[in-house]
Design an enzyme around this catalytic site. Structure first.
Site, mmCIF file in Angstrom:
data_model
loop_
_atom_site.group_PDB
_atom_site.id
_atom_site.type_symbol
_atom_site.label_atom_id
_atom_site.label_comp_id
_atom_site.label_asym_id
_atom_site.label_seq_id
_atom_site.Cartn_x
_atom_site.Cartn_y
_atom_site.Cartn_z
ATOM 1 N N PHE A 165 -2.889 5.694 10.741
ATOM 2 C CA PHE A 165 -2.209 4.868 11.742
ATOM 3 C C PHE A 165 -0.847 5.453 12.099
ATOM 4 O O PHE A 165 -0.424 5.404 13.258
ATOM 5 C CB PHE A 165 -2.116 3.430 11.248
ATOM 6 C CG PHE A 165 -3.418 2.952 10.655
ATOM 7 C CD1 PHE A 165 -4.606 3.161 11.345
ATOM 8 C CD2 PHE A 165 -3.479 2.361 9.409
ATOM 9 C CE1 PHE A 165 -5.826 2.762 10.810
ATOM 10 C CE2 PHE A 165 -4.682 1.964 8.866
ATOM 11 C CZ PHE A 165 -5.871 2.163 9.565
ATOM 12 N N SER B 94 0.820 -1.211 0.000
ATOM 13 C CA SER B 94 0.000 0.000 0.000
ATOM 14 C C SER B 94 0.852 1.259 0.000
ATOM 15 O O SER B 94 0.397 2.324 -0.410
ATOM 16 C CB SER B 94 -0.959 -0.001 1.194
ATOM 17 O OG SER B 94 -0.253 -0.101 2.405
ATOM 18 N N GLU C 106 2.973 0.291 14.729
ATOM 19 C CA GLU C 106 3.296 1.665 14.322
ATOM 20 C C GLU C 106 4.119 2.420 15.358
ATOM 21 O O GLU C 106 4.949 3.259 15.012
ATOM 22 C CB GLU C 106 2.014 2.437 14.021
ATOM 23 C CG GLU C 106 1.284 1.968 12.769
ATOM 24 C CD GLU C 106 0.543 0.657 12.952
ATOM 25 O OE1 GLU C 106 0.228 0.306 14.109
ATOM 26 O OE2 GLU C 106 0.269 -0.026 11.947
ATOM 27 N N ARG D 51 -3.747 8.928 -2.426
ATOM 28 C CA ARG D 51 -3.776 7.968 -3.524
ATOM 29 C C ARG D 51 -4.865 8.347 -4.524
ATOM 30 O O ARG D 51 -5.053 7.666 -5.527
ATOM 31 C CB ARG D 51 -3.999 6.545 -3.014
ATOM 32 C CG ARG D 51 -5.353 6.325 -2.356
ATOM 33 C CD ARG D 51 -5.702 4.857 -2.290
ATOM 34 N NE ARG D 51 -4.866 4.143 -1.352
ATOM 35 C CZ ARG D 51 -4.707 2.824 -1.364
ATOM 36 N NH1 ARG D 51 -5.318 2.080 -2.259
ATOM 37 N NH2 ARG D 51 -3.952 2.236 -0.472
#
Lengths: 273, 319
Positions: free
Chosen positions: B87, B41, B62, B171
């Site tokens: 995140f 991703s 994370e 995106r």
């Protein structure tokens, strides 16, 4: 430096720490007394660090993740020449470089700013990974409190360190069995640490965290397993060296009164001379 | 969808990000990428294939990811820490504060698929608070590029900037707004269209919509200035003051809650030194309903037509 000399140095550091807490009217004296032997052995026997070149790329890294015991680190750094000894008297004072948690921007010798718990080990994993990427021999050490191991971020880092085969990383757990409000066993009892760390793929040493020869041996390259990060479970006492503080949860950040201060100082003098 | 998007001309800015990152990494062996299982991703598969040792995947973790980034920087590396923006900035906010901002480490935080790019996945996956969170911190410039060319330029800037930063990437497809060879300047707005009646300020995927709105306004006899404000902190206060004094009204447009984002940052300058009427378009302090990013932007009054309508309404408040 032999164990006898380390004992003298550690005693001197304890007394200076206690004096600074008394004079500042604040500090985390219990956890400082438990971690001072570990810091002393690292800074006076193991770490390759130089106050004249505090950012030397080849230096060893020490991260004090239990940042609330910054004063202990400050006194050790002063003893090692990273700051003037008399600057310790500025601890917590207005505009002092020595605030309640270590700050690398203020003070050479501090590697990363800690304070919130569970931050030091992930950063130390990154340091050790950087050395591996460049095939360098410098090592990374990180000291956490045993209560601090309740932070989930540490277990994220424990997974990654094993996965990355960081045998240049040493985690030292200051296992004094007490956290701020209660005993670990009454809160989230993580002990024993050994089987948990071993299950995550770490090499584990269990030692007396106030025995200088045991500390020096455990943190040295004499112990360890190639390809595995190392954890030293240092069994310590909160408030070590001071009878009425030792293993007493009340002394997490309590400040001694005048008579307690005199008694504590006398006890430390007795054991350190 | 009201915006006249022509799919063939739209670009995913992640491609520009990884393209530039790979180019820079080929020349600088200290550049590393850190991710949280987000190799795909974050579009880092090419980076991984070219520099396998320098793609550091910490797994779904994370907090550790950002801490590891800070440690790598301490060890002389130039880490680009890449993860889905919600995140990265939400889960690891304290690490960003303590390990990056406060410790002043050279960590490049790259929030992928920011804003409402994960539209249909729901508000857990939206990152419409990150301007507010990160711009509240010292030492971490906040940058939201508007197209692939500005994205590449911002990545090149970040690689040589001595310090941390937060690149907020999307995106959602956007057309080219800049030209090849564009150079990013921190804290500088780009004048994309001049005008004298009102100023429209936007960044990220909203810059494109705002430019279309300005064209619609021209057809309605309104001369709108358009400023691209990729740099939310530091912000170009001079450009804002000039816009206030020369056009007398400012409309901001962002893929972010109106609480604490670009509009707030602009308003802080306006209220301090050049009070003029303002309208702040964005997500109006709610968790978004189900929809694609473009549908949600339309729903929240940020179609080009709605932006133009808001600008016309704003003109009525000019003194």
């Amino acid at each position: 430096m032999d164990s006898q000399e380390l004992r003298f140095v550690a005693s001197r550091i304890r007394r200076r720490d206690l004096q600074a807490v008394f004079e500042a009217g604040a500090g985390h004296v219990g956890g400082e007394m438990s971690v001072i032997d570990i810091l002393t052995c690292l800074y006076f026997n193991e770490l390759s660090v130089d106050p004249a070149a505090p950012l030397d790329p080849e230096r060893d890294r020490l991260v004090l993740s239990k940042g609330h015991t910054a004063l202990a680190l400050y006194v050790v750094l002063a003893e090692r020449g990273f700051l003037p000894r008399d600057e310790i008297s500025t601890f917590l004072k207005h505009r002092s470089r020595l605030n309640g948690h270590p700050n690398r921007v203020y003070l050479p010798g501090v590697e990363t700013n800690t304070g919130p718990l569970g931050h030091g080990l992930p950063v130390a994993v990154g340091m050790a990974k950087a050395a591996k990427l460049d095939d360098r021999s410098w090592r990374t050490f990180v000291i956490v409190g045993d209560g601090e191991m309740q932070e989930g971020s540490n277990w994220e880092a424990i997974m990654a360190a094993a996965q990355f085969r960081l045998d240049n990383l040493t985690l030292i757990i200051d296992h004094n069995r007490l956290q701020q409000g209660a005993r670990l066993s009454e809160t989230n009892d993580l002990a024993p640490f050994r089987p948990k760390l071993e299950a995550f793929g770490w090499h584990v040493e269990d030692i007396d965290g106030h025995d200088h020869s045991q500390i020096c041996h455990a943190v040295s390259t004499a112990t360890g397993t190639p390809g595995k990060p190392k954890c030293v479970v240092a069994n310590t006492n909160k408030g070590h060296g001071i009878s009425f503080m030792s293993d007493n949860v009340a002394w997490h950040h309590k400040v001694p009164d005048e008579s307690q201060y005199r008694q504590a100082m006398a006890e430390l003098m007795e054991t350190g001379e | 969808m009201n915006a006249p998007f022509e799919t063939a001309r739209l670009h995913d800015c992640r491609d520009a990000f990884v393209g530039m990152l790979e180019e820079l990494a080929a020349a600088n062996r200290d550049i590393v990428a850190v991710c949280n299982d987000s190799v795909g991703s974050s579009k880092l598969t090419g980076f991984r294939d070219r520099f396998p040792d320098r793609l550091i995947n910490v797994g779904i973790a994370e907090q550790n990811m950002v801490g590891v980034g800070a440690g790598l920087a301490n060890g002389g590396k130039v880490p680009f820490v890449c993860a889905a923006a919600p995140f990265l900035t939400g889960r690891a906010l304290e690490q960003i504060k303590a390990d990056v901002a406060y410790s002043q480490t050279n960590v490049k935080l790259v929030g992928i698929s920011s804003g409402m790019a994960y539209g249909e996945l729901g508000a857990t996956h939206h990152s419409i608070e990150d301007f507010a969170w990160i711009r509240a911190l010292p030492n971490v410039p906040v940058i939201a590029p508007a197209d692939r060319l500005e994205t590449a330029a911002a990545v090149a800037w970040a690689a040589v900037h001595d310090g941390g930063c937060f690149l907020r990437l999307s995106r959602v497809g956007v057309p080219d707004l800049f030209t090849e060879g564009h150079v990013f300047e921190l804290g500088k707005a780009n004048l994309l269209r001049d005008g004298g009646d009102v100023t429209l300020i936007a960044n990220g995927v909203l810059t494109h919509r705002t430019l279309i709105a300005a064209a619609r306004l021209a057809a309605r006899g309104v001369s709108a200035r358009v400023l691209n404000m990729a740099s939310v902190r530091p912000i170009d206060a001079d450009a804002i003051r000039a816009a206030a004094s020369e056009t007398g009204a400012i409309l901001t447009c962002e893929e972010h809650t109106i609480f604490g984002g670009l509009g707030s940052a602009v308003a802080e300058v306006v209220v301090d030194s050049c009070p003029v009427p303002m309208t702040r378009l964005g997500v109006p302090g709610v968790f978004a309903h189900t929809g694609s990013a473009n549908q949600l932007l339309d729903d929240f009054g940020m179609s080009p037509e709605a932006i133009a309508d808001s600008a016309v309404a704003l003109l009525g408040r000019k003194v």
